[in-house]
Design a protein around this motif. Structure first.
Motif, PDB file in Angstrom:
ATOM      1  N   ASP A  59       0.867  -1.223   0.171  1.00  0.00           N
ATOM      2  CA  ASP A  59       0.151  -0.071  -0.033  1.00  0.00           C
ATOM      3  C   ASP A  59       0.861   1.439  -0.172  1.00  0.00           C
ATOM      4  N   GLU A  60       2.097   1.225   0.610  1.00  0.00           N
ATOM      5  CA  GLU A  60       2.846   2.379   0.690  1.00  0.00           C
ATOM      6  C   GLU A  60       3.358   2.763  -0.383  1.00  0.00           C
ATOM      7  N   GLY A  70       6.885  -9.454   6.222  1.00  0.00           N
ATOM      8  CA  GLY A  70       7.327  -9.315   7.692  1.00  0.00           C
ATOM      9  C   GLY A  70       6.365  -9.696   8.574  1.00  0.00           C
ATOM     10  N   PRO A  71       6.575  -9.171  10.062  1.00  0.00           N
ATOM     11  CA  PRO A  71       5.832  -9.873  10.927  1.00  0.00           C
ATOM     12  C   PRO A  71       4.133  -9.217  11.304  1.00  0.00           C
ATOM     13  N   THR A  72       3.898  -8.249  10.484  1.00  0.00           N
ATOM     14  CA  THR A  72       2.693  -7.697  10.973  1.00  0.00           C
ATOM     15  C   THR A  72       1.410  -8.153  10.157  1.00  0.00           C
ATOM     16  N   HIS A  73       0.348  -7.666  10.571  1.00  0.00           N
ATOM     17  CA  HIS A  73      -1.011  -8.311   9.750  1.00  0.00           C
ATOM     18  C   HIS A  73      -1.126  -7.844   8.425  1.00  0.00           C
ATOM     19  N   ASP A  74      -0.401  -6.814   7.831  1.00  0.00           N
ATOM     20  CA  ASP A  74      -0.390  -6.461   6.532  1.00  0.00           C
ATOM     21  C   ASP A  74       0.688  -7.229   5.796  1.00  0.00           C
ATOM     22  N   ASP A  75       1.288  -8.247   6.402  1.00  0.00           N
ATOM     23  CA  ASP A  75       2.369  -8.840   5.617  1.00  0.00           C
ATOM     24  C   ASP A  75       1.820 -10.173   5.071  1.00  0.00           C
ATOM     25  N   ALA A 106       4.279 -13.034  16.464  1.00  0.00           N
ATOM     26  CA  ALA A 106       4.761 -12.115  15.249  1.00  0.00           C
ATOM     27  C   ALA A 106       5.942 -12.553  14.607  1.00  0.00           C
ATOM     28  N   GLU A 146       8.686  -3.805  15.259  1.00  0.00           N
ATOM     29  CA  GLU A 146       7.047  -3.911  14.729  1.00  0.00           C
ATOM     30  C   GLU A 146       6.512  -5.238  15.198  1.00  0.00           C
ATOM     31  N   SER A 147       7.533  -6.271  15.317  1.00  0.00           N
ATOM     32  CA  SER A 147       7.129  -7.799  15.537  1.00  0.00           C
ATOM     33  C   SER A 147       6.592  -7.623  17.071  1.00  0.00           C
ATOM     34  N   ALA A 163       2.707  -6.456  17.043  1.00  0.00           N
ATOM     35  CA  ALA A 163       1.902  -6.807  15.965  1.00  0.00           C
ATOM     36  C   ALA A 163       0.577  -7.097  16.274  1.00  0.00           C
ATOM     37  N   TYR A 210       5.556   0.395   9.100  1.00  0.00           N
ATOM     38  CA  TYR A 210       6.980   0.800   8.304  1.00  0.00           C
ATOM     39  C   TYR A 210       8.251   0.700   9.162  1.00  0.00           C
ATOM     40  N   ARG A 268      -4.643   5.106   8.080  1.00  0.00           N
ATOM     41  CA  ARG A 268      -5.465   5.827   6.974  1.00  0.00           C
ATOM     42  C   ARG A 268      -6.993   5.243   6.855  1.00  0.00           C
TER      43      ARG A 268
END
Lengths: 257, 257
Positions: free
Chosen positions: A21-22, A81-86, A123, B190-191, B194, B212, B227
Protein backbone atom coordinates in the motif's frame (compact mmCIF):
# COMPACT_ATOMS: atom_id res chain seq x y z
CA UNK A 1 28.37 -29.43 -29.62
CA UNK A 2 26.86 -31.83 -27.06
CA UNK A 3 23.11 -31.72 -26.53
CA UNK A 4 23.55 -30.40 -23.03
CA UNK A 5 25.51 -27.30 -24.02
CA UNK A 6 23.65 -24.19 -22.91
CA UNK A 7 21.79 -22.35 -25.64
CA UNK A 8 23.19 -18.82 -25.46
CA UNK A 9 20.51 -17.51 -27.81
CA UNK A 10 17.73 -18.49 -25.39
CA UNK A 11 16.27 -15.34 -23.82
CA UNK A 12 15.56 -15.67 -20.11
CA UNK A 13 12.86 -13.43 -18.72
CA UNK A 14 11.66 -12.22 -15.35
CA UNK A 15 8.76 -10.27 -13.89
CA UNK A 16 8.74 -8.25 -10.69
CA UNK A 17 5.76 -7.83 -8.39
CA UNK A 18 6.07 -4.98 -5.89
CA UNK A 19 3.61 -5.48 -3.03
CA UNK A 20 2.61 -2.67 -0.72
CA UNK A 21 0.00 0.00 0.00
CA UNK A 22 2.82 2.41 0.84
CA UNK A 23 4.00 2.53 -2.78
CA UNK A 24 0.50 3.08 -4.16
CA UNK A 25 -0.24 5.85 -1.66
CA UNK A 26 2.94 7.70 -2.62
CA UNK A 27 4.25 7.51 0.95
CA UNK A 28 7.27 5.41 -0.03
CA UNK A 29 9.30 5.91 -3.20
CA UNK A 30 10.06 2.49 -4.62
CA UNK A 31 13.72 1.69 -5.00
CA UNK A 32 13.39 -2.01 -5.74
CA UNK A 33 12.34 -1.74 -9.39
CA UNK A 34 15.62 -0.10 -10.38
CA UNK A 35 17.83 -2.36 -8.27
CA UNK A 36 16.14 -5.58 -9.37
CA UNK A 37 16.25 -4.39 -13.01
CA UNK A 38 19.98 -3.61 -12.86
CA UNK A 39 20.77 -6.87 -11.08
CA UNK A 40 18.83 -8.92 -13.63
CA UNK A 41 20.77 -7.33 -16.52
CA UNK A 42 23.99 -8.67 -15.03
CA UNK A 43 22.45 -12.15 -14.64
CA UNK A 44 21.54 -12.22 -18.36
CA UNK A 45 17.82 -12.13 -17.53
CA UNK A 46 15.45 -9.59 -19.06
CA UNK A 47 12.90 -7.83 -16.91
CA UNK A 48 9.76 -7.93 -19.04
CA UNK A 49 7.13 -6.47 -16.75
CA UNK A 50 6.65 -4.93 -13.33
CA UNK A 51 3.43 -4.67 -11.40
CA UNK A 52 2.72 -2.84 -8.17
CA UNK A 53 -0.30 -4.04 -6.18
CA UNK A 54 -1.74 -3.33 -2.73
CA UNK A 55 -1.53 -5.59 0.33
CA UNK A 56 -4.62 -7.34 -1.01
CA UNK A 57 -4.98 -11.11 -1.28
CA UNK A 58 -6.92 -11.21 -4.56
CA UNK A 59 -4.66 -8.69 -6.28
CA UNK A 60 -1.50 -10.56 -5.28
CA UNK A 61 -2.88 -13.99 -6.21
CA UNK A 62 -3.96 -12.79 -9.66
CA UNK A 63 -0.63 -11.14 -10.42
CA UNK A 64 1.45 -14.08 -9.13
CA UNK A 65 -0.37 -16.59 -11.29
CA UNK A 66 -0.15 -14.53 -14.47
CA UNK A 67 3.45 -13.42 -14.02
CA UNK A 68 4.98 -16.73 -12.91
CA UNK A 69 3.40 -18.44 -15.94
CA UNK A 70 4.72 -16.06 -18.54
CA UNK A 71 8.24 -15.34 -17.36
CA UNK A 72 11.02 -17.72 -16.41
CA UNK A 73 11.32 -16.12 -13.00
CA UNK A 74 9.05 -14.04 -10.79
CA UNK A 75 10.44 -11.85 -8.04
CA UNK A 76 8.29 -10.22 -5.39
CA UNK A 77 9.26 -7.49 -2.92
CA UNK A 78 7.38 -6.59 0.25
CA UNK A 79 4.88 -8.18 2.60
CA UNK A 80 7.08 -10.80 4.29
CA UNK A 81 7.44 -9.07 7.67
CA UNK A 82 5.78 -9.84 11.02
CA UNK A 83 2.66 -7.66 10.96
CA UNK A 84 -0.96 -8.24 9.93
CA UNK A 85 -0.48 -6.45 6.58
CA UNK A 86 2.30 -8.88 5.57
CA UNK A 87 0.35 -11.41 3.53
CA UNK A 88 2.69 -12.28 0.67
CA UNK A 89 3.41 -15.84 1.90
CA UNK A 90 -0.31 -16.56 2.28
CA UNK A 91 -1.12 -15.08 -1.13
CA UNK A 92 1.67 -16.91 -2.99
CA UNK A 93 0.74 -20.19 -1.29
CA UNK A 94 -2.92 -19.68 -2.23
CA UNK A 95 -1.92 -18.85 -5.81
CA UNK A 96 0.12 -22.04 -6.08
CA UNK A 97 -2.30 -24.29 -4.18
CA UNK A 98 0.24 -25.00 -1.44
CA UNK A 99 -0.09 -25.20 2.33
CA UNK A 100 1.64 -22.65 4.53
CA UNK A 101 4.06 -24.32 6.93
CA UNK A 102 6.53 -23.20 9.58
CA UNK A 103 9.85 -23.82 7.81
CA UNK A 104 12.16 -25.56 10.33
CA UNK A 105 15.32 -23.94 8.99
CA UNK A 106 13.73 -20.48 8.99
CA UNK A 107 12.51 -21.05 12.54
CA UNK A 108 16.05 -21.96 13.63
CA UNK A 109 17.45 -18.84 11.94
CA UNK A 110 14.91 -16.62 13.73
CA UNK A 111 15.50 -18.31 17.10
CA UNK A 112 19.23 -17.68 16.77
CA UNK A 113 18.71 -14.10 15.55
CA UNK A 114 16.28 -13.15 18.34
CA UNK A 115 18.08 -15.04 21.10
CA UNK A 116 19.66 -11.80 22.31
CA UNK A 117 16.76 -9.64 21.13
CA UNK A 118 13.90 -10.74 23.41
CA UNK A 119 13.21 -14.15 21.87
CA UNK A 120 10.80 -15.38 19.21
CA UNK A 121 7.13 -14.45 19.71
CA UNK A 122 4.10 -15.23 17.54
CA UNK A 123 4.61 -12.20 15.30
CA UNK A 124 8.27 -13.00 14.72
CA UNK A 125 7.41 -16.62 14.05
CA UNK A 126 5.21 -15.41 11.17
CA UNK A 127 8.49 -14.75 9.36
CA UNK A 128 9.29 -18.50 9.45
CA UNK A 129 6.12 -19.28 7.47
CA UNK A 130 6.67 -20.42 3.88
CA UNK A 131 4.77 -22.27 1.18
CA UNK A 132 5.30 -26.02 1.65
CA UNK A 133 8.36 -27.10 -0.33
CA UNK A 134 10.16 -23.75 -0.30
CA UNK A 135 13.87 -23.11 0.13
CA UNK A 136 15.32 -20.03 1.81
CA UNK A 137 17.18 -16.96 0.55
CA UNK A 138 19.73 -15.76 3.13
CA UNK A 139 19.19 -12.35 4.75
CA UNK A 140 22.46 -11.16 6.20
CA UNK A 141 20.95 -8.01 7.74
CA UNK A 142 17.96 -8.91 9.83
CA UNK A 143 17.48 -12.65 10.21
CA UNK A 144 14.15 -13.29 8.48
CA UNK A 145 15.01 -15.03 5.21
CA UNK A 146 13.62 -14.60 1.72
CA UNK A 147 11.85 -17.55 0.15
CA UNK A 148 12.14 -19.46 -3.10
CA UNK A 149 9.30 -21.67 -4.27
CA UNK A 150 9.57 -23.09 -7.79
CA UNK A 151 10.35 -20.10 -10.04
CA UNK A 152 9.07 -17.50 -7.54
CA UNK A 153 11.40 -15.52 -5.26
CA UNK A 154 9.90 -13.67 -2.29
CA UNK A 155 12.11 -10.87 -1.06
CA UNK A 156 11.90 -8.11 1.52
CA UNK A 157 10.49 -4.66 0.79
CA UNK A 158 13.20 -2.69 2.62
CA UNK A 159 15.68 -1.92 -0.18
CA UNK A 160 18.96 -2.71 1.60
CA UNK A 161 17.59 -6.06 2.79
CA UNK A 162 16.40 -6.77 -0.77
CA UNK A 163 19.90 -5.89 -2.00
CA UNK A 164 21.41 -8.47 0.36
CA UNK A 165 19.01 -11.12 -0.88
CA UNK A 166 19.81 -10.34 -4.52
CA UNK A 167 23.47 -10.58 -3.64
CA UNK A 168 22.86 -14.03 -2.15
CA UNK A 169 21.16 -15.10 -5.40
CA UNK A 170 23.91 -13.75 -7.68
CA UNK A 171 25.15 -16.38 -10.09
CA UNK A 172 22.62 -19.01 -8.96
CA UNK A 173 19.99 -18.46 -11.66
CA UNK A 174 20.36 -19.62 -15.22
CA UNK A 175 20.39 -16.74 -17.69
CA UNK A 176 21.32 -16.06 -21.28
CA UNK A 177 23.75 -13.68 -22.91
CA UNK A 178 23.61 -10.39 -21.04
CA UNK A 179 22.26 -7.38 -22.90
CA UNK A 180 25.15 -5.09 -23.77
CA UNK A 181 24.69 -1.38 -24.25
CA UNK A 182 26.59 1.64 -25.47
CA UNK A 183 25.52 5.23 -25.15
CA UNK A 184 26.14 8.07 -27.59
CA UNK A 185 25.33 11.56 -26.36
CA UNK A 186 24.59 14.50 -28.64
CA UNK A 187 23.62 18.14 -28.15
CA UNK A 188 20.65 17.85 -30.47
CA UNK A 189 16.88 17.76 -30.13
CA UNK A 190 15.92 14.11 -30.58
CA UNK A 191 13.28 15.15 -33.10
CA UNK A 192 16.04 16.42 -35.43
CA UNK A 193 17.66 12.98 -35.72
CA UNK A 194 14.61 10.73 -35.36
CA UNK A 195 14.95 9.43 -38.94
CA UNK A 196 18.59 8.49 -38.42
CA UNK A 197 17.80 6.59 -35.22
CA UNK A 198 15.01 4.62 -36.88
CA UNK A 199 17.14 3.81 -39.93
CA UNK A 200 20.10 2.62 -37.81
CA UNK A 201 17.85 0.37 -35.76
CA UNK A 202 16.14 -1.07 -38.84
CA UNK A 203 19.50 -1.77 -40.53
CA UNK A 204 20.72 -3.81 -37.52
CA UNK A 205 18.24 -6.53 -36.63
CA UNK A 206 18.43 -7.47 -32.97
CA UNK A 207 19.47 -3.99 -31.87
CA UNK A 208 17.27 -1.55 -29.98
CA UNK A 209 18.01 2.16 -29.83
CA UNK A 210 16.43 4.18 -27.06
CA UNK A 211 16.43 7.97 -27.14
CA UNK A 212 16.53 9.86 -23.83
CA UNK A 213 16.24 13.62 -24.21
CA UNK A 214 17.37 16.13 -21.62
CA UNK A 215 17.57 19.89 -21.11
CA UNK A 216 20.76 21.12 -19.45
CA UNK A 217 22.81 24.29 -19.34
CA UNK A 218 20.15 25.99 -21.42
CA UNK A 219 20.49 23.49 -24.29
CA UNK A 220 18.56 20.45 -25.48
CA UNK A 221 20.40 17.18 -25.94
CA UNK A 222 19.79 13.46 -25.91
CA UNK A 223 21.52 10.22 -25.04
CA UNK A 224 21.00 7.40 -27.50
CA UNK A 225 21.33 4.00 -25.85
CA UNK A 226 22.09 1.15 -28.25
CA UNK A 227 21.38 -2.35 -26.88
CA UNK A 228 22.18 -5.81 -28.24
CA UNK A 229 23.43 -9.17 -26.98
CA UNK A 230 25.93 -9.56 -29.86
CA UNK A 231 29.00 -7.32 -29.31
CA UNK A 232 29.85 -7.10 -33.04
CA UNK A 233 26.32 -6.13 -33.97
CA UNK A 234 26.34 -3.55 -31.18
CA UNK A 235 29.64 -2.06 -32.37
CA UNK A 236 28.45 -1.96 -35.98
CA UNK A 237 25.24 -0.13 -35.06
CA UNK A 238 27.07 2.37 -32.82
CA UNK A 239 29.52 3.01 -35.67
CA UNK A 240 26.68 3.63 -38.15
CA UNK A 241 24.95 5.97 -35.69
CA UNK A 242 28.11 8.00 -35.06
CA UNK A 243 28.84 8.20 -38.78
CA UNK A 244 25.29 9.40 -39.45
CA UNK A 245 25.55 12.06 -36.76
CA UNK A 246 28.91 13.16 -38.19
CA UNK A 247 27.49 13.42 -41.72
CA UNK A 248 24.82 15.75 -40.34
CA UNK A 249 27.52 17.91 -38.74
CA UNK A 250 26.45 16.99 -35.19
CA UNK A 251 28.95 16.85 -32.36
CA UNK A 252 28.53 13.63 -30.44
CA UNK A 253 30.11 12.10 -27.34
CA UNK A 254 30.72 8.34 -27.19
CA UNK A 255 29.81 7.14 -23.70
CA UNK A 256 27.02 9.67 -23.40
CA UNK A 257 26.67 13.16 -22.01
CA UNK B 1 -30.66 15.51 -0.76
CA UNK B 2 -31.24 15.89 -4.52
CA UNK B 3 -30.54 12.90 -6.74
CA UNK B 4 -27.63 14.67 -8.37
CA UNK B 5 -25.67 15.22 -5.14
CA UNK B 6 -22.28 13.58 -5.36
CA UNK B 7 -21.94 10.30 -3.49
CA UNK B 8 -18.99 10.91 -1.19
CA UNK B 9 -18.81 7.23 -0.27
CA UNK B 10 -18.12 6.23 -3.87
CA UNK B 11 -14.48 5.16 -4.19
CA UNK B 12 -12.78 6.42 -7.33
CA UNK B 13 -9.88 4.38 -8.62
CA UNK B 14 -7.00 4.76 -11.02
CA UNK B 15 -4.29 2.65 -12.59
CA UNK B 16 -0.92 3.82 -13.88
CA UNK B 17 0.92 2.32 -16.83
CA UNK B 18 4.60 3.29 -17.03
CA UNK B 19 5.90 2.68 -20.56
CA UNK B 20 9.59 2.43 -21.33
CA UNK B 21 12.50 0.04 -21.87
CA UNK B 22 14.70 2.41 -19.83
CA UNK B 23 12.81 1.63 -16.62
CA UNK B 24 12.93 -2.15 -17.17
CA UNK B 25 16.65 -2.07 -17.96
CA UNK B 26 17.41 -0.20 -14.75
CA UNK B 27 18.94 2.71 -16.69
CA UNK B 28 16.35 5.20 -15.49
CA UNK B 29 14.92 5.29 -11.96
CA UNK B 30 11.20 5.88 -12.25
CA UNK B 31 9.93 8.98 -10.49
CA UNK B 32 6.44 9.03 -11.93
CA UNK B 33 4.90 6.30 -9.77
CA UNK B 34 5.46 8.30 -6.59
CA UNK B 35 4.37 11.64 -8.04
CA UNK B 36 1.25 10.28 -9.71
CA UNK B 37 0.39 8.35 -6.51
CA UNK B 38 0.73 11.45 -4.32
CA UNK B 39 -1.21 13.61 -6.76
CA UNK B 40 -4.07 11.09 -6.95
CA UNK B 41 -4.39 11.05 -3.14
CA UNK B 42 -5.11 14.77 -3.19
CA UNK B 43 -7.72 14.30 -5.95
CA UNK B 44 -9.57 11.73 -3.83
CA UNK B 45 -8.69 8.95 -6.27
CA UNK B 46 -7.06 5.69 -5.17
CA UNK B 47 -4.20 4.25 -7.15
CA UNK B 48 -5.04 0.54 -7.30
CA UNK B 49 -2.35 -0.86 -9.55
CA UNK B 50 0.76 0.13 -11.46
CA UNK B 51 2.32 -1.72 -14.36
CA UNK B 52 5.60 -1.09 -16.11
CA UNK B 53 5.94 -2.45 -19.64
CA UNK B 54 8.45 -2.15 -22.46
CA UNK B 55 8.07 -0.05 -25.63
CA UNK B 56 6.21 -2.99 -27.11
CA UNK B 57 2.90 -2.73 -28.94
CA UNK B 58 1.34 -5.98 -27.68
CA UNK B 59 2.39 -5.36 -24.07
CA UNK B 60 0.95 -1.82 -24.07
CA UNK B 61 -2.30 -2.81 -25.79
CA UNK B 62 -2.93 -5.64 -23.33
CA UNK B 63 -2.25 -3.49 -20.28
CA UNK B 64 -4.32 -0.54 -21.56
CA UNK B 65 -7.38 -2.67 -22.19
CA UNK B 66 -7.27 -4.42 -18.82
CA UNK B 67 -6.47 -1.35 -16.76
CA UNK B 68 -8.89 1.13 -18.38
CA UNK B 69 -11.72 -1.37 -17.87
CA UNK B 70 -11.18 -1.98 -14.20
CA UNK B 71 -10.34 1.46 -12.87
CA UNK B 72 -12.17 4.75 -13.28
CA UNK B 73 -9.08 6.37 -14.76
CA UNK B 74 -5.95 5.12 -16.46
CA UNK B 75 -2.82 7.25 -16.63
CA UNK B 76 0.16 6.40 -18.79
CA UNK B 77 3.64 7.92 -18.73
CA UNK B 78 6.22 7.67 -21.48
CA UNK B 79 6.34 7.00 -25.19
CA UNK B 80 4.75 10.20 -26.54
CA UNK B 81 7.93 11.83 -27.91
CA UNK B 82 9.13 12.20 -31.50
CA UNK B 83 11.29 9.09 -32.00
CA UNK B 84 10.66 5.62 -33.40
CA UNK B 85 10.42 4.06 -29.91
CA UNK B 86 7.54 6.39 -28.96
CA UNK B 87 4.54 4.20 -29.76
CA UNK B 88 2.09 4.98 -26.96
CA UNK B 89 -0.38 6.86 -29.20
CA UNK B 90 -0.41 4.01 -31.72
CA UNK B 91 -0.82 1.38 -29.01
CA UNK B 92 -3.61 3.18 -27.16
CA UNK B 93 -5.43 3.85 -30.44
CA UNK B 94 -5.10 0.17 -31.38
CA UNK B 95 -6.33 -0.90 -27.95
CA UNK B 96 -9.41 1.32 -28.27
CA UNK B 97 -10.09 0.61 -31.96
CA UNK B 98 -9.56 4.26 -32.93
CA UNK B 99 -7.76 5.84 -35.88
CA UNK B 100 -4.66 7.91 -35.28
CA UNK B 101 -5.11 11.45 -36.56
CA UNK B 102 -3.06 14.65 -36.62
CA UNK B 103 -4.85 16.73 -33.98
CA UNK B 104 -5.27 20.26 -35.41
CA UNK B 105 -4.91 22.00 -32.06
CA UNK B 106 -1.79 19.99 -31.19
CA UNK B 107 -0.33 20.81 -34.59
CA UNK B 108 -0.93 24.52 -33.99
CA UNK B 109 0.73 24.29 -30.56
CA UNK B 110 3.79 22.58 -32.05
CA UNK B 111 4.01 25.05 -34.95
CA UNK B 112 4.00 27.94 -32.47
CA UNK B 113 6.49 26.24 -30.15
CA UNK B 114 8.97 25.33 -32.90
CA UNK B 115 8.58 28.59 -34.83
CA UNK B 116 11.80 29.92 -33.30
CA UNK B 117 13.34 26.45 -32.90
CA UNK B 118 13.86 25.32 -36.50
CA UNK B 119 10.25 24.64 -37.46
CA UNK B 120 8.08 21.50 -37.41
CA UNK B 121 9.53 18.46 -39.19
CA UNK B 122 8.06 14.96 -39.59
CA UNK B 123 9.45 13.73 -36.28
CA UNK B 124 8.09 16.73 -34.38
CA UNK B 125 4.74 16.35 -36.13
CA UNK B 126 4.54 12.84 -34.62
CA UNK B 127 3.83 14.63 -31.34
CA UNK B 128 0.59 16.06 -32.81
CA UNK B 129 -0.74 12.55 -33.42
CA UNK B 130 -3.62 11.47 -31.16
CA UNK B 131 -6.37 8.88 -31.12
CA UNK B 132 -9.38 10.26 -33.03
CA UNK B 133 -11.64 12.12 -30.58
CA UNK B 134 -8.96 13.04 -28.05
CA UNK B 135 -8.58 16.27 -26.13
CA UNK B 136 -5.25 17.76 -25.08
CA UNK B 137 -3.48 18.15 -21.73
CA UNK B 138 -1.41 21.35 -21.66
CA UNK B 139 2.38 21.06 -21.42
CA UNK B 140 3.81 24.32 -20.18
CA UNK B 141 7.43 23.18 -20.51
CA UNK B 142 8.05 21.81 -23.97
CA UNK B 143 5.11 22.32 -26.30
CA UNK B 144 4.03 18.76 -27.10
CA UNK B 145 0.78 18.20 -25.19
CA UNK B 146 -0.50 15.22 -23.24
CA UNK B 147 -3.63 13.52 -24.47
CA UNK B 148 -6.95 12.55 -22.94
CA UNK B 149 -9.14 9.97 -24.67
CA UNK B 150 -12.18 8.75 -22.73
CA UNK B 151 -10.86 7.74 -19.28
CA UNK B 152 -7.24 7.38 -20.45
CA UNK B 153 -4.62 10.12 -19.91
CA UNK B 154 -1.36 9.93 -21.84
CA UNK B 155 1.43 11.89 -20.22
CA UNK B 156 5.12 12.45 -20.80
CA UNK B 157 7.82 10.24 -19.32
CA UNK B 158 10.15 13.07 -18.28
CA UNK B 159 9.13 13.68 -14.65
CA UNK B 160 9.02 17.49 -14.61
CA UNK B 161 6.91 17.54 -17.78
CA UNK B 162 4.61 14.91 -16.23
CA UNK B 163 4.36 17.13 -13.14
CA UNK B 164 3.22 20.07 -15.28
CA UNK B 165 0.57 17.90 -16.94
CA UNK B 166 -0.71 16.66 -13.57
CA UNK B 167 -0.86 20.25 -12.42
CA UNK B 168 -2.96 21.12 -15.48
CA UNK B 169 -5.37 18.29 -14.58
CA UNK B 170 -5.67 19.26 -10.91
CA UNK B 171 -9.27 19.62 -9.85
CA UNK B 172 -10.67 18.52 -13.22
CA UNK B 173 -11.32 14.85 -12.40
CA UNK B 174 -14.17 13.64 -10.26
CA UNK B 175 -12.97 11.92 -7.11
CA UNK B 176 -14.32 10.84 -3.74
CA UNK B 177 -13.39 11.68 -0.20
CA UNK B 178 -9.61 11.85 0.02
CA UNK B 179 -7.87 9.23 2.12
CA UNK B 180 -6.68 10.85 5.34
CA UNK B 181 -3.71 9.52 7.23
CA UNK B 182 -1.98 9.98 10.55
CA UNK B 183 1.36 8.55 11.53
CA UNK B 184 2.49 7.37 14.95
CA UNK B 185 6.18 6.62 15.37
CA UNK B 186 7.59 4.31 18.02
CA UNK B 187 11.04 3.03 18.95
CA UNK B 188 9.93 -0.58 18.93
CA UNK B 189 10.43 -3.62 16.72
CA UNK B 190 7.17 -3.96 14.78
CA UNK B 191 7.05 -7.65 15.72
CA UNK B 192 6.64 -6.66 19.39
CA UNK B 193 3.40 -4.77 18.73
CA UNK B 194 1.97 -6.78 15.83
CA UNK B 195 -1.00 -7.99 17.91
CA UNK B 196 -1.90 -4.44 18.94
CA UNK B 197 -1.81 -3.21 15.33
CA UNK B 198 -4.04 -6.03 14.13
CA UNK B 199 -6.52 -5.54 16.98
CA UNK B 200 -6.74 -1.77 16.43
CA UNK B 201 -7.40 -2.25 12.73
CA UNK B 202 -10.02 -4.94 13.33
CA UNK B 203 -11.82 -2.78 15.89
CA UNK B 204 -12.15 0.11 13.40
CA UNK B 205 -13.76 -1.05 10.18
CA UNK B 206 -12.71 1.06 7.21
CA UNK B 207 -9.29 1.86 8.68
CA UNK B 208 -6.01 0.43 7.41
CA UNK B 209 -2.85 0.45 9.49
CA UNK B 210 0.46 0.07 7.70
CA UNK B 211 3.65 -0.68 9.61
CA UNK B 212 6.94 0.68 8.24
CA UNK B 213 9.98 -0.48 10.18
CA UNK B 214 13.32 1.29 10.17
CA UNK B 215 16.75 0.99 11.75
CA UNK B 216 18.34 4.28 12.80
CA UNK B 217 20.87 5.50 15.32
CA UNK B 218 21.53 1.87 16.26
CA UNK B 219 17.90 1.24 17.23
CA UNK B 220 14.90 -0.41 15.59
CA UNK B 221 11.70 1.55 15.26
CA UNK B 222 8.60 1.76 13.13
CA UNK B 223 6.11 4.26 11.84
CA UNK B 224 2.49 3.15 11.93
CA UNK B 225 0.40 4.87 9.27
CA UNK B 226 -3.32 4.88 9.96
CA UNK B 227 -5.53 5.60 6.93
CA UNK B 228 -9.26 6.26 6.60
CA UNK B 229 -11.61 8.57 4.73
CA UNK B 230 -13.68 9.39 7.86
CA UNK B 231 -11.82 11.85 10.13
CA UNK B 232 -13.64 10.70 13.32
CA UNK B 233 -12.91 7.05 12.63
CA UNK B 234 -9.29 7.95 11.94
CA UNK B 235 -8.96 9.91 15.20
CA UNK B 236 -10.60 7.10 17.19
CA UNK B 237 -8.23 4.49 15.78
CA UNK B 238 -5.16 6.66 16.35
CA UNK B 239 -6.33 7.24 19.92
CA UNK B 240 -6.75 3.49 20.52
CA UNK B 241 -3.33 2.78 19.05
CA UNK B 242 -1.60 5.40 21.21
CA UNK B 243 -3.42 4.15 24.31
CA UNK B 244 -2.36 0.59 23.55
CA UNK B 245 1.26 1.62 23.07
CA UNK B 246 1.11 3.58 26.36
CA UNK B 247 -0.32 0.58 28.24
CA UNK B 248 2.65 -1.45 27.03
CA UNK B 249 5.02 1.24 28.33
CA UNK B 250 6.16 2.23 24.84
CA UNK B 251 7.24 5.77 24.06
CA UNK B 252 5.51 6.97 20.91
CA UNK B 253 5.63 10.11 18.79
CA UNK B 254 2.44 11.40 17.15
CA UNK B 255 3.29 12.57 13.64
CA UNK B 256 5.90 9.86 13.22
CA UNK B 257 9.62 9.58 13.74
Amino acid sequence: MPDSAPDKSRIWTAALLVIGDEILSGRTHDKNIAQVASWLQVQGIRLKEVRVVADDMDAIVEAVNILRARSDYLFTTGGIGPTHDDITVDAVSAAMGLDVIIHPEARAILEAYYETRGGVNDARLRMARTPDGASLIPNRYSGAPGIRIENVFLMAGVPNITAGMLDALTGTLEGGAPVLSETVGCWVGESEVADLLRECEQAHEGVQIGSYPFFREGQVGANFVVRATDPDLLASCVHALCEGLGEQGRTFTPGGI
